[in-house]
Motif scaffolding. Structure first.
Motif, PDB file in Angstrom:
ATOM      1  N   ASP A  10      26.762  -3.633 -28.533  1.00 55.73           N
ATOM      2  CA  ASP A  10      26.395  -2.712 -29.597  1.00 55.73           C
ATOM      3  C   ASP A  10      25.441  -3.474 -30.522  1.00 55.73           C
ATOM      4  OD1 ASP A  10      26.662  -0.482 -31.510  1.00 55.73           O
ATOM      5  OD2 ASP A  10      27.851  -1.926 -32.667  1.00 55.73           O
ATOM      6  N   ASP A  49      28.553   6.739 -35.497  1.00 57.44           N
ATOM      7  CA  ASP A  49      28.439   7.829 -34.533  1.00 57.44           C
ATOM      8  C   ASP A  49      27.019   8.377 -34.425  1.00 57.44           C
ATOM      9  OD1 ASP A  49      31.363   8.210 -33.820  1.00 57.44           O
ATOM     10  OD2 ASP A  49      31.443   8.412 -35.986  1.00 57.44           O
ATOM     11  N   GLY A  50      26.046   7.653 -34.949  1.00 56.89           N
ATOM     12  CA  GLY A  50      24.668   8.104 -34.896  1.00 56.89           C
ATOM     13  C   GLY A  50      24.209   8.754 -36.184  1.00 56.89           C
ATOM     14  N   ASN A 113      23.958   3.658 -30.861  1.00 59.13           N
ATOM     15  CA  ASN A 113      23.709   5.040 -31.273  1.00 59.13           C
ATOM     16  C   ASN A 113      22.516   5.154 -32.220  1.00 59.13           C
ATOM     17  OD1 ASN A 113      25.656   6.376 -29.787  1.00 59.13           O
ATOM     18  ND2 ASN A 113      27.218   6.281 -31.384  1.00 59.13           N
ATOM     19  N   GLY A 138      20.354   5.758 -29.135  1.00 62.52           N
ATOM     20  CA  GLY A 138      21.081   6.996 -29.393  1.00 62.52           C
ATOM     21  C   GLY A 138      20.401   8.242 -28.886  1.00 62.52           C
ATOM     22  N   ARG A 144      25.838  10.532 -26.738  1.00 69.05           N
ATOM     23  CA  ARG A 144      25.955   9.291 -27.504  1.00 69.05           C
ATOM     24  C   ARG A 144      27.365   8.738 -27.338  1.00 69.05           C
ATOM     25  NH1 ARG A 144      23.346  12.685 -31.350  1.00 69.05           N
ATOM     26  NH2 ARG A 144      21.249  11.968 -31.941  1.00 69.05           N
ATOM     27  N   LYS A 145      27.502   7.429 -27.611  1.00 69.79           N
ATOM     28  CA  LYS A 145      28.856   6.876 -27.700  1.00 69.79           C
ATOM     29  C   LYS A 145      29.668   7.675 -28.728  1.00 69.79           C
ATOM     30  CE  LYS A 145      27.424   2.877 -29.130  1.00 69.79           C
ATOM     31  NZ  LYS A 145      27.419   1.492 -29.659  1.00 69.79           N
TER      32      LYS A 145
END
Length: 220
Positions: A10, A49-50, A113, A138, A144-145
């Protein structure tokens, strides 16, 4: 002897502390709306989360109309992408550790992301761009994750069994969904108690990371 496993990382909260620039972008957006700024801790509680999720949470916290989400997201991403590394720093020992891992045959990937334009700008500005064989951002895929698709895409392109390294519950869920070992960097942006996520190993300094990799059983 099996080849060294691929290592997929990440970005935000794992390799870099990007919260100062993210918070600055959020606060420029809020200032343009005539609203009070947010402290770093509040912005940190919204990331992971983006950009769309970040903007949604900021809007909810400040009472902005939901129908403005697309416009405000576009504005935030454009503003942040223009100034993505003014205040952002690389965590200690990251560069030398990743360089050493490459020298010892580990394929390296990135799965974040963060939008692609901002990801590329940050990696270039901080001197990390040439360290990765694969970068999944992302907006590289529709998902996305924590959906496993971005991580699985990185594995497919690297062509080797992999370990995922992240800092958050989002990363932990992604690794679990993809069936990968998960190493947690504990000085990142984890928003839940450690007991609530599944981890293979934890570490708090990249100076110890290569030794940690070497002591664990080979990936399947």
């Amino acid at each position: 002897m099996s080849p060294p496993p691929a290592l997929i990382f990440d970005l935000d909260g794992t390799l870099i502390d990007s919260l100062p620039d993210l918070a600055a972008a959020v606060n420029r957006l809020l200032a343009a709306e005539g609203l009070a700024p947010m402290a770093r801790a509040e912005v940190q509680s919204y990331v992971g989360d983006g950009a769309p999720a970040l903007v949604h949470r900021v809007m909810a916290a400040r009472g902005l109309a939901a129908e403005r989400h697309a416009d405000l997201t576009t504005r935030l991403v454009a503003d942040y992408s223009a100034l993505p590394a003014e205040l952002t720093t690389v965590y200690p020992h990251v560069f030398e550790t990743l360089t050493n891992l490459r020298q010892h045959g580990h394929p390296l990937g990135l799965c974040t992301n963060k939008p692609g334009a901002a990801t590329g700008a940050v990696l270039s500005a901080l001197g990390l761009a040439l360290l990765f064989d694969v970068v999944i951002s992302g907006d590289s895929l529709p998902e996305r994750k924590p959906h496993p698709a971005p991580l699985l895409a990185a594995i497919d392109r690297l062509g080797a069994p992999a370990i995922f390294v992240g800092d958050s519950e989002v990363d932990a869920r992604t690794a679990e969904a993809a069936g990968l070992p998960f190493f947690l960097f504990t000085k990142g942006y984890l928003r839940v108690p450690l007991s609530e996520i599944s981890v293979t190993a934890t570490f708090d300094d990249f100076a110890d990371f290569r030794e940690l990799i070497a002591t664990l059983p080979a990936t399947p």
